[in-house]
Design a protein around this motif. Structure first.
Motif, PDB file in Angstrom:
ATOM      1  N   GLN A  65       4.515   0.533  -1.566  1.00 50.05           N
ATOM      2  CA  GLN A  65       5.098   0.508  -2.835  1.00 50.05           C
ATOM      3  C   GLN A  65       6.362   0.779  -2.844  1.00 50.05           C
ATOM      4  OE1 GLN A  65       2.775  -1.366  -4.318  1.00 50.05           O
ATOM      5  NE2 GLN A  65       2.224  -0.030  -5.787  1.00 50.05           N
ATOM      6  N   ALA A  66       7.380   0.632  -3.790  1.00 48.35           N
ATOM      7  CA  ALA A  66       8.559   1.166  -3.849  1.00 48.35           C
ATOM      8  C   ALA A  66       9.090   2.554  -3.645  1.00 48.35           C
ATOM      9  CB  ALA A  66       9.461   0.591  -5.057  1.00 48.35           C
ATOM     10  N   ASP A  67       7.875   3.421  -4.098  1.00 53.20           N
ATOM     11  CA  ASP A  67       7.951   4.754  -4.016  1.00 53.20           C
ATOM     12  C   ASP A  67       7.345   5.369  -2.653  1.00 53.20           C
ATOM     13  OD1 ASP A  67       5.191   4.460  -4.211  1.00 53.20           O
ATOM     14  OD2 ASP A  67       5.259   5.567  -6.087  1.00 53.20           O
ATOM     15  N   GLY A  68       6.968   4.417  -1.867  1.00 56.71           N
ATOM     16  CA  GLY A  68       6.559   4.958  -0.422  1.00 56.71           C
ATOM     17  C   GLY A  68       5.162   5.049  -0.259  1.00 56.71           C
TER      18      GLY A  68
END
Length: 285
Positions: A65-68
């Motif tokens: 995901q974009a948040d890692g």
């Protein structure tokens, strides 16, 4: 005289220390590192941490995901197995396992096990062991939404361009059965195929239907699943060759996940929104 006695005693102490080290008297390293334990069960018990291989680019299955963080059905299966082996989610290290690299990652000890849409095949069983299957998918085709020419594998005629991933079972299936009819383009990641399909530089891409459904859901009105599966792909958990104790432990974890409802819930959460019909859980072999 006294000096010589001291020197002889010191040499004896050093020699004894070296002997203990050689015999492992200074402590065992079993369970250290990704491949140090005698088996996966022992490593999980001793270290309380695991390195697990997943896909990073498959929506609904294994995606970074974009948040890692990481999300998907395969991720949830991996977390459940780790928990049953005594390892908390916070102690899991995630490693990308691209299709062509999976056997090497396991054999080199860079991962403890892999949950990454990893089809169980006789060829792969020569190199690694499998637990499962935890899911059965079917090879299918993804095309542009307006396409009406491609209705299944038998329609891959006229030198159509088909994209798949290096080292994957679907790519090999096409080579074996349809290579004379298509121009097969093999790339590193499925997202590369999606890009080519959106750009109309290929006519279709092929892999398992559950994977394609996730990409179709990401591109509504642009891509569609043909919906004519033509193989059975049994997804297994890959681990070190001949680690039979750990295969049994993972199989027990998968069975428990199926029985307590977590398996179906994970599929409904991660794959259900794509419109993919949730199947019954497979029997563990």
């Amino acid at each position: 005289m006294r000096l010589n006695r001291v020197l002889r005693m010191s040499a004896a102490v050093v020699a004894a220390g070296l002997a203990l080290s050689a015999c492992g008297g200074g402590g065992s390293d079993a369970g250290s590192g990704s491949g140090g334990a005698k088996n996966l069960v022992a490593k999980a018990k001793n270290d309380k941490k695991l390195t697990i291989g997943i896909k990073f680019d498959q929506p609904g299955l294994g995606q970074k995901q974009a948040d890692g963080t990481y999300a998907g059905f395969d991720v949830d299966v991996a977390k459940y197995i780790a928990k049953e082996l005594g390892v908390e989610e916070s102690a899991i290290s995630w490693k990308e396992a691209q299709s062509a690299q999976r056997e090497d990652l396991i054999k080199k000890g860079e991962v403890d096990f892999i949950v990454a849409t990893y089809s169980i095949t006789d060829k792969r069983k020569n190199e690694v062991s499998f637990a499962g299957p935890y899911f059965i998918a079917h090879q299918d085709l993804l095309v542009q939404a307006e396409n009406t020419d491609i209705t299944g594998p038998e329609s891959l005629t006229g030198n159509k361009k088909l994209c798949s991933v290096k080292g994957s079972t679907p790519a090999q299936n096409v080579k074996d059965k349809y290579a004379k009819e298509v121009q097969l383009q093999e790339v590193g990641k499925y997202t590369d195929c999606v890009t080519s399909l959106l750009n109309k530089t290929v006519d279709a891409m092929t892999t398992d239907d559950v994977i394609l459904a996730g990409y179709a859901a990401q591109q509504p009105g642009k891509l569609k699943l043909v919906g004519k599966g033509f193989t059975d792909e049994k997804y297994g958990v890959g681990l070190k060759k001949d680690d039979t104790e750990s295969v049994t432990a993972i199989n027990n974890a998968i069975k428990k996940m199926q029985q307590d409802g977590a398996w179906k819930a994970a599929l409904e959460k991660n794959v259900g929104p794509s419109g993919y019909k949730i199947p019954e859980p497979p029997a563990i072999s």
